[in-house]
Design a protein around this motif. Structure first.
Motif, PDB file in Angstrom:
ATOM      1  N   CYS A 342       0.921  -1.222  -0.114  1.00 60.67           N
ATOM      2  CA  CYS A 342      -0.199  -0.004   0.283  1.00 60.67           C
ATOM      3  C   CYS A 342       0.795   1.050   0.056  1.00 60.67           C
ATOM      4  O   CYS A 342       0.598   2.039  -0.826  1.00 60.67           O
ATOM      5  CB  CYS A 342      -1.224  -0.108   1.533  1.00 60.67           C
ATOM      6  N   PRO A 353      -0.500   6.549   1.027  1.00 58.23           N
ATOM      7  CA  PRO A 353       0.216   7.826   0.838  1.00 58.23           C
ATOM      8  C   PRO A 353       1.487   7.301   0.190  1.00 58.23           C
ATOM      9  O   PRO A 353       2.249   6.325   1.579  1.00 58.23           O
ATOM     10  CB  PRO A 353       0.353   8.547   1.844  1.00 58.23           C
ATOM     11  N   LEU A 361       7.531  13.614   9.623  1.00 61.52           N
ATOM     12  CA  LEU A 361       7.562  11.643   9.764  1.00 61.52           C
ATOM     13  C   LEU A 361       9.204  11.697  10.012  1.00 61.52           C
ATOM     14  O   LEU A 361       9.455  10.489   9.460  1.00 61.52           O
ATOM     15  CB  LEU A 361       7.239  10.704   8.606  1.00 61.52           C
ATOM     16  N   GLY A 377      -8.200   3.546   8.765  1.00 59.22           N
ATOM     17  CA  GLY A 377      -8.146   3.556   6.750  1.00 59.22           C
ATOM     18  C   GLY A 377      -7.689   2.707   7.118  1.00 59.22           C
ATOM     19  O   GLY A 377      -8.089   2.222   5.956  1.00 59.22           O
ATOM     20  N   MET A 378      -5.979   2.617   7.664  1.00 54.13           N
ATOM     21  CA  MET A 378      -5.632   1.400   7.485  1.00 54.13           C
ATOM     22  C   MET A 378      -6.024  -0.185   7.746  1.00 54.13           C
ATOM     23  O   MET A 378      -5.979  -1.586   6.641  1.00 54.13           O
ATOM     24  CB  MET A 378      -4.084   1.376   8.122  1.00 54.13           C
ATOM     25  N   GLN A 387      -6.088  -8.860   4.476  1.00 49.79           N
ATOM     26  CA  GLN A 387      -4.545  -8.692   5.335  1.00 49.79           C
ATOM     27  C   GLN A 387      -4.093  -9.282   6.761  1.00 49.79           C
ATOM     28  O   GLN A 387      -5.811  -8.047   7.101  1.00 49.79           O
ATOM     29  CB  GLN A 387      -3.654  -7.331   4.640  1.00 49.79           C
ATOM     30  N   LEU A 400      12.240  -0.639  11.211  1.00 51.67           N
ATOM     31  CA  LEU A 400      10.786  -0.108  10.169  1.00 51.67           C
ATOM     32  C   LEU A 400      11.343   1.406  10.029  1.00 51.67           C
ATOM     33  O   LEU A 400      11.585   2.124   9.732  1.00 51.67           O
ATOM     34  CB  LEU A 400       9.527  -0.678  10.750  1.00 51.67           C
TER      35      LEU A 400
END
Ligand code: HEC
Ligand code: HEC
Ligand code: HEC
Ligand code: HEC
Length: 414
Positions: A342, A353, A361, A377-378, A387, A400
């Motif tokens: 995504c 996005p 970020l 939203g995710m 998923q 990460l």
């Protein structure tokens, strides 16, 4: 927990101040190939985290040190890992938490980057508080320690101390934390060492809860003293960091590879995130070797007064939650597996996005708070693709973030 009670606790206990942890270069961490130290800035106002815990409704489901209404008791929990792992745990449980919030008609809170850092610092600090005074020592075990370690040969725990070499210790009754005991012992260390050599008593070593038990014994009942436990400020890591420099500790100790040589590196989460009394015990155990090293290098003797030992120990304790290492290469694997469907980083928008194109970020907690804020939203998109919600093991969120920050640095489009 009631708000009033909570705030009183917060006022009493928390003095975890901000202390920025230096960003180390890769070269400085030669022992951990491919890992970078992430800069974690702690909040200035640690009590802010306590207030947020109430304001953001965490308190509706989580208690601290009591049976919890809905979610787990976050006070008794042992979070392994760093502050970032704590934020990672928060992400892991986001779907269940959000569902419970819906059931209870609680609006899921928006959390800013600074707030996420405050909450993580606070929950870490809470454990610090617990390990110090939540686990009272055992006076009976302490009496044994007092005898076995040979203290009894020179000290009398009662008010009469006429026949002994050392001073009476009755003034420790009911008043001090193990940190103050450690401070007094450290300050009197060289004289005690001399007295011990003279009377053939070996230098006692403390492990585990022994120092805490010893303190419980010294504090135990006496006539006419206030038996109410005196709570103390657990010390300020930021002041501790400054003392670490001004008291010359940096001359011999490095932190995550940065600093002096001769003593061990003190950023060792696995070994040094222990109870406060254990760290106090370590300082005592090693004090003779350290004093010898001080003399060899011509460094003047160091003593502590007021809250100084508490500050130093707070620093040594919290340091290990705030020194966050991440391995970008592993972060890339996590990203490709869980996020890449995504998101791209610098390759334009996909379902979600482009993570290089977003402003703000740029530090670890910003990434995790943005993930929380956009979790709804995710989750929807993940469900649409069958998923599963990605879960982070300890260390994963740091890896990460290290990867994300490194990639963003290569695509300065934001
Ligand atoms: C509506 C109830 C609810 C609210 C409000 C809530 N939580 Fe939770 N929380 C839970 C539940 C239930 C779990 C366990 C979820 C699971 O089992 O996956 C949990 C888990 C957690 C965990 C993970 C603990 C672990 O096992 O590692 C953390 C950390 C956490 N919450 C922090 C917070 C913070 C901080 C807030 C406030 C911003 C908050 N929670 C608000 C219900 C809630
Ligand atoms: C061989 C004798 C000896 C032994 C054994 C010994 N001490 Fe001492 N201790 C002393 C002397 C002497 C002093 C005073 C040192 C000075 O004047 O600076 C002292 C000072 C202290 C102080 C500071 C007292 C004050 O007035 O602030 C504490 C606390 C203390 N000792 C605790 C202990 C504990 C706990 C043990 C056992 C682990 C122990 N000592 C073992 C001789 C000893
Ligand atoms: C002159 C050098 C030197 C200075 C200055 C120094 N240390 Fe040490 N430190 C050492 C050495 C050497 C050891 C290991 C001693 C041993 O092996 O027993 C040590 C061990 C320690 C340990 C135990 C670490 C472990 O791995 O168990 C702690 C905690 C510690 N020092 C804290 C401090 C603090 C806090 C200061 C500042 C007040 C300080 N040190 C100043 C040399 C020093
Ligand atoms: C199934 C698709 C999907 C997956 C998988 C996914 N995301 Fe997202 N992500 C989205 C969508 C869609 C949004 C925008 C949601 C919104 O604004 O409500 C988003 C938003 C975000 C944001 C917030 C961006 C902003 O506007 O501040 C971050 C950060 C983020 N994702 C990181 C990640 C990371 C890291 C992973 C992997 C662990 C991941 N996402 C996995 C779809 C996904």
């Amino acid at each position: 927990m009631q708000k009033g009670r909570w705030l009183r606790f917060a006022a009493l206990v928390l003095a975890v101040a901000a202390w920025p942890v230096a960003v180390a270069s890769r070269a400085a961490i030669g022992d951990q190939a491919g890992s970078v130290v992430l800069s974690v800035e702690l909040p200035d106002q640690p009590t802010a985290g306590a207030r947020l815990f109430v304001q953001k409704n965490c308190v509706k489901c989580h208690s601290l040190g009591q049976p919890s209404p809905v979610g787990p008791d976050l006070g008794r929990m042992l979070f392994s890992g760093t502050m970032l792992d704590l934020a990672g745990a928060f992400w892991n449980h986001a779907p269940v938490m959000r569902e419970k919030m819906r059931d209870m008609k609680i609006q899921p809170p928006t959390i800013s980057s600074g707030e996420m850092a405050d909450l993580a610092a606070f929950l870490t600090a809470y454990r610090y508080y617990l390990t110090e005074i939540g686990k009272p020592g055992n006076a009976t075990a302490g009496a044994r320690v007092f005898a076995v370690k040979g203290c009894v040969r020179c000290h009398d725990e009662s008010s009469t101390n006429w026949f002994k070499v050392g001073p009476g210790l009755q003034r420790y009754r009911g008043r001090f934390s193990s940190i103050f005991l450690a401070q007094a012992m450290w300050n009197h260390g060289p004289e005690m060492a001399r007295a011990m050599r003279a009377s053939g008593v070996p230098w006692p070593q403390f492990s585990g809860q022994e120092m805490n038990d010893l303190l419980a014994y010294l504090q135990a009942d006496s006539v006419g003293t206030n038996r109410e436990r005196v709570y103390f400020e657990p010390g300020s890591p930021r002041r501790g960091r400054d003392l670490f420099a001004s008291k010359q500790c940096r001359t011999c100790h490095s932190i995550a590879g940065i600093g002096g040589h001769g003593g061990p590196d003190l950023a060792r989460p696995q070994e040094l995130v222990r109870s406060v009394s254990e760290i106090a015990g370590l300082m005592w155990n090693h004090s003779q070797a350290m004093i010898a090293e001080f003399q060899r290098r011509g460094i003047p003797r160091v003593t502590f007064s007021g809250p100084e030992m508490a500050d130093i120990i707070a620093y040594l304790y919290f340091l290990n939650y705030a020194t966050v290492r991440g391995t970008p290469a592993h972060g890339k694997e996590i990203f490709d597996r869980n996020c890449g469907v995504c998101h791209s980083i610098g390759g334009g928008a996909r379902v979600g996005p482009d993570l290089a194109a977003l402003p703000g970020l740029d530090e670890p907690f910003a990434v995790l708070s943005a993930m929380w804020n956009h979790a709804a939203g995710m989750e929807q998109q993940m469900r649409a693709r069958a998923q599963t919600w990605p879960r982070f093991a300890p260390g994963d969120s740091a890896d990460l973030v290290a990867y994300l920050l490194a990639e963003r640095a290569k695509h300065p489009t934001h």
